[in-house]
Design an enzyme around this catalytic site. Structure first.
Site, mmCIF file in Angstrom:
data_model
loop_
_atom_site.group_PDB
_atom_site.id
_atom_site.type_symbol
_atom_site.label_atom_id
_atom_site.label_comp_id
_atom_site.label_asym_id
_atom_site.label_seq_id
_atom_site.Cartn_x
_atom_site.Cartn_y
_atom_site.Cartn_z
ATOM 1 N N ASP A 44 20.568 -30.206 12.821
ATOM 2 C CA ASP A 44 21.401 -29.683 11.736
ATOM 3 C C ASP A 44 22.415 -30.734 11.299
ATOM 4 O O ASP A 44 23.314 -31.095 12.051
ATOM 5 C CB ASP A 44 22.151 -28.437 12.214
ATOM 6 C CG ASP A 44 22.980 -27.817 11.095
ATOM 7 O OD1 ASP A 44 22.449 -26.961 10.373
ATOM 8 O OD2 ASP A 44 24.153 -28.217 10.927
ATOM 9 N N TYR A 49 28.639 -34.648 6.201
ATOM 10 C CA TYR A 49 28.874 -35.205 7.538
ATOM 11 C C TYR A 49 28.755 -36.735 7.523
ATOM 12 O O TYR A 49 29.201 -37.397 8.461
ATOM 13 C CB TYR A 49 27.893 -34.663 8.588
ATOM 14 C CG TYR A 49 27.921 -33.174 8.821
ATOM 15 C CD1 TYR A 49 28.926 -32.373 8.284
ATOM 16 C CD2 TYR A 49 26.951 -32.550 9.586
ATOM 17 C CE1 TYR A 49 28.936 -30.999 8.490
ATOM 18 C CE2 TYR A 49 26.959 -31.184 9.803
ATOM 19 C CZ TYR A 49 27.944 -30.415 9.242
ATOM 20 O OH TYR A 49 27.949 -29.048 9.457
ATOM 21 N N LYS A 74 22.642 -29.859 4.104
ATOM 22 C CA LYS A 74 23.422 -28.955 3.242
ATOM 23 C C LYS A 74 23.942 -29.702 2.028
ATOM 24 O O LYS A 74 24.331 -30.876 2.135
ATOM 25 C CB LYS A 74 24.623 -28.385 4.029
ATOM 26 C CG LYS A 74 24.251 -27.868 5.413
ATOM 27 C CD LYS A 74 25.421 -27.278 6.170
ATOM 28 C CE LYS A 74 25.036 -27.032 7.627
ATOM 29 N NZ LYS A 74 25.251 -28.164 8.531
ATOM 30 N N HIS A 107 26.544 -25.357 1.290
ATOM 31 C CA HIS A 107 27.452 -25.502 2.433
ATOM 32 C C HIS A 107 28.581 -24.469 2.464
ATOM 33 O O HIS A 107 28.976 -24.006 3.542
ATOM 34 C CB HIS A 107 28.035 -26.922 2.424
ATOM 35 C CG HIS A 107 28.450 -27.413 3.773
ATOM 36 N ND1 HIS A 107 28.245 -28.693 4.197
ATOM 37 C CD2 HIS A 107 29.069 -26.796 4.806
ATOM 38 C CE1 HIS A 107 28.713 -28.831 5.434
ATOM 39 N NE2 HIS A 107 29.219 -27.693 5.816
HETATM 40 N N1 LIG Z 1 28.169 -24.811 8.088
HETATM 41 C C1 LIG Z 1 29.392 -25.152 8.437
HETATM 42 O O1 LIG Z 1 30.364 -24.987 7.681
HETATM 43 C C2 LIG Z 1 29.604 -25.746 9.791
HETATM 44 C C3 LIG Z 1 30.915 -25.899 10.289
HETATM 45 C C4 LIG Z 1 31.069 -26.457 11.558
HETATM 46 C C5 LIG Z 1 29.947 -26.819 12.292
HETATM 47 N N2 LIG Z 1 28.682 -26.669 11.776
HETATM 48 C C6 LIG Z 1 27.452 -27.060 12.543
HETATM 49 O O2 LIG Z 1 27.520 -26.459 13.841
HETATM 50 C C7 LIG Z 1 27.413 -27.484 14.831
HETATM 51 C C8 LIG Z 1 28.173 -27.084 16.088
HETATM 52 O O3 LIG Z 1 29.522 -26.756 15.816
HETATM 53 P P1 LIG Z 1 30.758 -27.564 16.398
HETATM 54 O O4 LIG Z 1 30.342 -28.951 16.660
HETATM 55 O O5 LIG Z 1 31.904 -27.373 15.494
HETATM 56 O O6 LIG Z 1 31.146 -26.796 17.747
HETATM 57 P P2 LIG Z 1 30.402 -26.477 19.133
HETATM 58 O O7 LIG Z 1 28.977 -26.875 19.093
HETATM 59 O O8 LIG Z 1 30.728 -25.057 19.465
HETATM 60 O O9 LIG Z 1 31.195 -27.375 20.186
HETATM 61 C C9 LIG Z 1 31.028 -28.765 20.269
HETATM 62 C C10 LIG Z 1 31.920 -29.260 21.392
HETATM 63 O O10 LIG Z 1 31.462 -28.711 22.633
HETATM 64 C C11 LIG Z 1 31.223 -29.758 23.567
HETATM 65 N N3 LIG Z 1 30.059 -29.345 24.353
HETATM 66 C C12 LIG Z 1 28.764 -29.295 23.959
HETATM 67 N N4 LIG Z 1 27.989 -28.803 24.930
HETATM 68 C C13 LIG Z 1 28.807 -28.540 25.980
HETATM 69 C C14 LIG Z 1 28.585 -28.024 27.274
HETATM 70 N N5 LIG Z 1 27.360 -27.664 27.682
HETATM 71 N N6 LIG Z 1 29.656 -27.884 28.093
HETATM 72 C C15 LIG Z 1 30.888 -28.236 27.693
HETATM 73 N N7 LIG Z 1 31.169 -28.744 26.483
HETATM 74 C C16 LIG Z 1 30.130 -28.886 25.618
HETATM 75 C C17 LIG Z 1 30.980 -30.995 22.740
HETATM 76 O O11 LIG Z 1 31.386 -32.154 23.431
HETATM 77 P P3 LIG Z 1 30.329 -33.310 23.869
HETATM 78 O O12 LIG Z 1 29.851 -33.955 22.611
HETATM 79 O O13 LIG Z 1 31.136 -34.215 24.726
HETATM 80 O O14 LIG Z 1 29.219 -32.623 24.633
HETATM 81 C C18 LIG Z 1 31.906 -30.751 21.544
HETATM 82 O O15 LIG Z 1 33.220 -31.161 21.850
HETATM 83 C C19 LIG Z 1 27.984 -28.700 14.112
HETATM 84 O O16 LIG Z 1 27.655 -29.916 14.748
HETATM 85 C C20 LIG Z 1 27.357 -28.557 12.755
HETATM 86 O O17 LIG Z 1 25.999 -28.978 12.780
HETATM 87 C C21 LIG Z 1 28.508 -26.125 10.530
#
Ligand SMILES: NC(=O)c1ccc[n+]([C@@H]2O[C@H](COP(=O)([O-])OP(=O)(O)OC[C@H]3O[C@@H](n4cnc5c(N)ncnc54)[C@H](OP(=O)(O)O)[C@@H]3O)[C@@H](O)[C@H]2O)c1
Length: 284
Positions: A44, A49, A74, A107
Site C-alpha cells: 500500500d 508518500y 492513491k 485519498h
Molecule cells: N489512507 C490514509 O489516509 C492513510 C493514513 C495513514 C496511513 N495509511 C496507510 O496505513 C499504513 C499503516 O499505518 P501507519 O504506518 O500510520 O501505522 P501502523 O501501521 O499502525 O504503525 C506503524 C508503526 O508501528 C511499528 N510497528 C510495526 N509493526 C510492529 C510490531 N509488530 N511491533 C511493534 N511495533 C511495530 C512501526 O515501527 P517499525 O517500522 O520500526 O516496525 C511503526 O512505527 C501506512 O503505512 C499507509 O500505507 C493510510
C-alpha cells in the site's frame, strides 16, 4: 494468507505492508523486498508518500511476478478533477513501473472528489485499475458517492484500531459490498495500546505479540490490514497471524475497548484547503 473477494470479483490479500513515511528510497526498497520475501503480496503506497518509484523498483527487483502482487496507490486531493485525475493516474503508473494497479483509491474526501471518482470509473474497463475505491470516507460521503456512481467503491481505507473501531461505517460498507481496510491498524504501536491489559492477556494466551493479536482481530472482523514497518523482525511478526483464531468472546472483549472517537479535528473546508496545499513531492 487469507484473501477477500471484492465486489467486482477481484481477490485481495487480507494483510499487506504500508509504506507511509518511509521516505528514503533505500529504506522503502528494503522494506518492500523483505515483505515480499516473507510472503506479503499486498503493498500500500500513495502518490503523496513520495515513494512510488521505490515501491516499483522493489517489486521489479524482487523477482515476484507482477500478477502475484496486489498493488494499491492513491490519487492525492490536488489531483482531483476530470482532466487532472487521469494524468495523475498515468504519473503513478509510470513511477510504479507498471501498466496497471490492483487498487486505486481517492485519498481523502476533500475538493472535487466526485469529479475524480467519475474520472476513475473508466480506468477499470481500460485495464489500468483492477478495482477502484476510496479512503477516509464517512457514511455521508459514501451516501453521496452512491447517489451518482456507476461503479461502487471496492474498498474504503480508514483509520481503525482497537480504540477507534468505526462501527458507524458497517452499514454503508454493507450497502455497496465495500471491503473495509484499516490504516494505522496497530495504532502506530502506541505504548498505551501495546500494553492494554485485555490485549496483553490474549497475547500471553496464544503466545503471540499484542501487535499480532490486533492484526488477527482486524482480519477476523473483516478488515484488510496494512501495518507499516521497516524492521525485518516486525515485518515477519505481522504476517504470522494466520495460525491462530480469536474466539467470539475474545472478539467481543476487544470490541469493548472501542473509545468511539474518530479523528476529524478541523472543519472540512479548512482541512480541504490544508490538504490541497500539500504538494505531491517524489523524493525517491
Ligand atoms: N489512507 C490514509 O489516509 C492513510 C493514513 C495513514 C496511513 N495509511 C496507510 O496505513 C499504513 C499503516 O499505518 P501507519 O504506518 O500510520 O501505522 P501502523 O501501521 O499502525 O504503525 C506503524 C508503526 O508501528 C511499528 N510497528 C510495526 N509493526 C510492529 C510490531 N509488530 N511491533 C511493534 N511495533 C511495530 C512501526 O515501527 P517499525 O517500522 O520500526 O516496525 C511503526 O512505527 C501506512 O503505512 C499507509 O500505507 C493510510
Amino acid at each position: 494468507m487469507e484473501t477477500v473477494t471484492l465486489n467486482n470479483g477481484v481477490e485481495m490479500p487480507m494483510l499487506g505492508l504500508g509504506v507511509y513515511r518511509v521516505t528514503r528510497a533505500e529504506d522503502c526498497i528494503r522494506a518492500v523486498r523483505t515483505a515480499l520475501d516473507a510472503g506479503y503480496r499486498l503493498i500500500d503506497t500513495a502518490a503523496v508518500y513520495g515513494n512510488e518509484s521505490a515501491v516499483g523498483r522493489a517489486i521489479a527487483e524482487s523477482g515476484v511476478p507482477r500478477e502475484e502482487i496486489f498493488l494499491t496507490t492513491k490519487i492525492w486531493v490536488r489531483d482531483f478533477g476530470a482532466t487532472r485525475t487521469p494524468v495523475a493516474f498515468s504519473e503513478s503508473l509510470e513511477r510504479l513501473g507498471t501498466d496497471y494497479v490492483d487498487l486505486m483509491l481517492l485519498h481523502q474526501p476533500y475538493g472535487d472528489w466526485p469529479a475524480a471518482w467519475r474520472a476513475l470509473e473508466p480506468e477499470v474497463a481500460a485495464g489500468r485499475a483492477r478495482a477502484i475505491g476510496v479512503s477516509n470516507f464517512i457514511p455521508s460521503d459514501l451516501e453521496r458517492l452512491r447517489s451518482f456512481a456507476s461503479v461502487p467503491p471496492a474498498v474504503n481505507q480508514v483509520e481503525r484500531h482497537p480504540y477507534i473501531q468505526r462501527p458507524e461505517l458497517d452499514a454503508a460498507h454493507a450497502a455497496d459490498g465495500t471491503v473495509p481496510e484499516a490504516w494505522e491498524p496497530i495504532g502506530k504501536a502506541s505504548p498505551e495500546l501495546l500494553r492494554d491489559p485485555v490485549l496483553v492477556a490474549l497475547a500471553d494466551k496464544y503466545g503471540k505479540s499484542v501487535a499480532q493479536v490486533i492484526l488477527r482481530w482486524q482480519v477476523q472482523s473483516g478488515y484488510v490490514a496494512i501495518p507499516k514497518s521497516t524492521s525485518a523482525g516486525h515485518i515477519a511478526e505481522n504476517i504470522a497471524i494466520f495460525d491462530f483464531a480469536l474466539s467470539d468472546e475474545e472478539m467481543a472483549s476487544i470490541a469493548g475497548l472501542d473509545r468511539g472517537r474518530g479523528r476529524r479535528p478541523l472543519p472540512r473546508w479548512l482541512m480541504g484547503l490544508a490538504v490541497r496545499a500539500i504538494p505531491v513531492r517524489q523524493t525517491t
